[in-house]
Design a protein around this motif. Structure first.
Motif, PDB file in Angstrom:
ATOM      1  N   LEU A   1       0.818  -1.209   0.000  1.00 47.37           N
ATOM      2  CA  LEU A   1       0.000   0.000   0.000  1.00 47.37           C
ATOM      3  C   LEU A   1       0.855   1.264   0.000  1.00 47.37           C
ATOM      4  O   LEU A   1       0.428   2.301  -0.503  1.00 47.37           O
ATOM      5  CB  LEU A   1      -0.942   0.002   1.204  1.00 47.37           C
ATOM      6  CG  LEU A   1      -2.033  -1.056   1.189  1.00 47.37           C
ATOM      7  CD1 LEU A   1      -2.843  -1.000   2.480  1.00 47.37           C
ATOM      8  CD2 LEU A   1      -2.932  -0.895  -0.022  1.00 47.37           C
ATOM      9  N   PHE A   2       2.070   1.175   0.539  1.00 45.22           N
ATOM     10  CA  PHE A   2       2.946   2.341   0.594  1.00 45.22           C
ATOM     11  C   PHE A   2       3.599   2.616  -0.762  1.00 45.22           C
ATOM     12  O   PHE A   2       3.652   3.750  -1.212  1.00 45.22           O
ATOM     13  CB  PHE A   2       4.016   2.133   1.671  1.00 45.22           C
ATOM     14  CG  PHE A   2       4.882   3.332   1.898  1.00 45.22           C
ATOM     15  CD1 PHE A   2       4.378   4.451   2.531  1.00 45.22           C
ATOM     16  CD2 PHE A   2       6.199   3.345   1.488  1.00 45.22           C
ATOM     17  CE1 PHE A   2       5.163   5.563   2.749  1.00 45.22           C
ATOM     18  CE2 PHE A   2       7.007   4.443   1.696  1.00 45.22           C
ATOM     19  CZ  PHE A   2       6.481   5.556   2.327  1.00 45.22           C
ATOM     20  N   TYR A   3       4.093   1.557  -1.444  1.00 39.69           N
ATOM     21  CA  TYR A   3       4.826   1.756  -2.689  1.00 39.69           C
ATOM     22  C   TYR A   3       3.970   1.565  -3.935  1.00 39.69           C
ATOM     23  O   TYR A   3       4.176   2.229  -4.931  1.00 39.69           O
ATOM     24  CB  TYR A   3       6.031   0.806  -2.750  1.00 39.69           C
ATOM     25  CG  TYR A   3       7.098   1.165  -1.751  1.00 39.69           C
ATOM     26  CD1 TYR A   3       7.838   2.324  -1.890  1.00 39.69           C
ATOM     27  CD2 TYR A   3       7.360   0.349  -0.669  1.00 39.69           C
ATOM     28  CE1 TYR A   3       8.814   2.670  -0.976  1.00 39.69           C
ATOM     29  CE2 TYR A   3       8.339   0.668   0.255  1.00 39.69           C
ATOM     30  CZ  TYR A   3       9.053   1.834   0.094  1.00 39.69           C
ATOM     31  OH  TYR A   3      10.017   2.163   0.995  1.00 39.69           O
ATOM     32  N   GLU A   4       3.059   0.610  -3.938  1.00 38.40           N
ATOM     33  CA  GLU A   4       2.157   0.320  -5.051  1.00 38.40           C
ATOM     34  C   GLU A   4       2.886   0.093  -6.374  1.00 38.40           C
ATOM     35  O   GLU A   4       2.512   0.652  -7.415  1.00 38.40           O
ATOM     36  CB  GLU A   4       1.102   1.412  -5.193  1.00 38.40           C
ATOM     37  CG  GLU A   4       0.149   1.483  -4.033  1.00 38.40           C
ATOM     38  CD  GLU A   4      -0.946   2.505  -4.217  1.00 38.40           C
ATOM     39  OE1 GLU A   4      -0.972   3.178  -5.261  1.00 38.40           O
ATOM     40  OE2 GLU A   4      -1.771   2.630  -3.308  1.00 38.40           O
ATOM     41  N   THR A   5       3.932  -0.714  -6.356  1.00 41.11           N
ATOM     42  CA  THR A   5       4.623  -1.106  -7.580  1.00 41.11           C
ATOM     43  C   THR A   5       4.502  -2.618  -7.735  1.00 41.11           C
ATOM     44  O   THR A   5       4.082  -3.322  -6.814  1.00 41.11           O
ATOM     45  CB  THR A   5       6.114  -0.721  -7.517  1.00 41.11           C
ATOM     46  OG1 THR A   5       6.740  -1.439  -6.456  1.00 41.11           O
ATOM     47  CG2 THR A   5       6.294   0.777  -7.321  1.00 41.11           C
TER      48      THR A   5
END
Length: 98
Positions: free
Chosen positions: A55-59
């Motif tokens: 959820l923090f990076y979304e990659t």
């Protein structure tokens, strides 16, 4: 999503608490029971850490790593529950026989 970091911090605090509590116990069966609780807390920590990282990076890389963490967390918690149920019965049996 403030809930995930709160769960992560609580889980790691519980893990550390149970690991330190093991040092104060004398009976091996109680040590095993407490270690099972620590495994559950570690599994919850790893599981929610994986969700939080995605959820923090979304990659796509974060998704892959998050899935790996989810699987490891679920396996750790599941094994901890299995051990907890087994050693809880053993503790109850040892109390009855004494």
């Amino acid at each position: 999503m403030i809930i995930f970091p709160i769960i992560i911090v609580l889980a790691i605090v519980m893990y550390i608490y149970f690991k330190v509590k093991i040092l104060t116990l004398k009976e091996p069966i109680l040590m095993q029971l407490t270690n099972a609780k620590a495994r559950i807390a570690l599994g919850i920590f790893i599981f929610f850490f994986g969700i939080n990282q995605y959820l923090f990076y979304e990659t796509s890389l974060a998704l892959f790593i998050g899935i790996v963490f989810l699987l490891i967390g679920v396996m750790q918690a599941q094994y901890g529950f299995k051990l907890y149920k087994f050693f809880r019965k053993e503790v109850q049996n040892s109390v009855v026989t004494e």
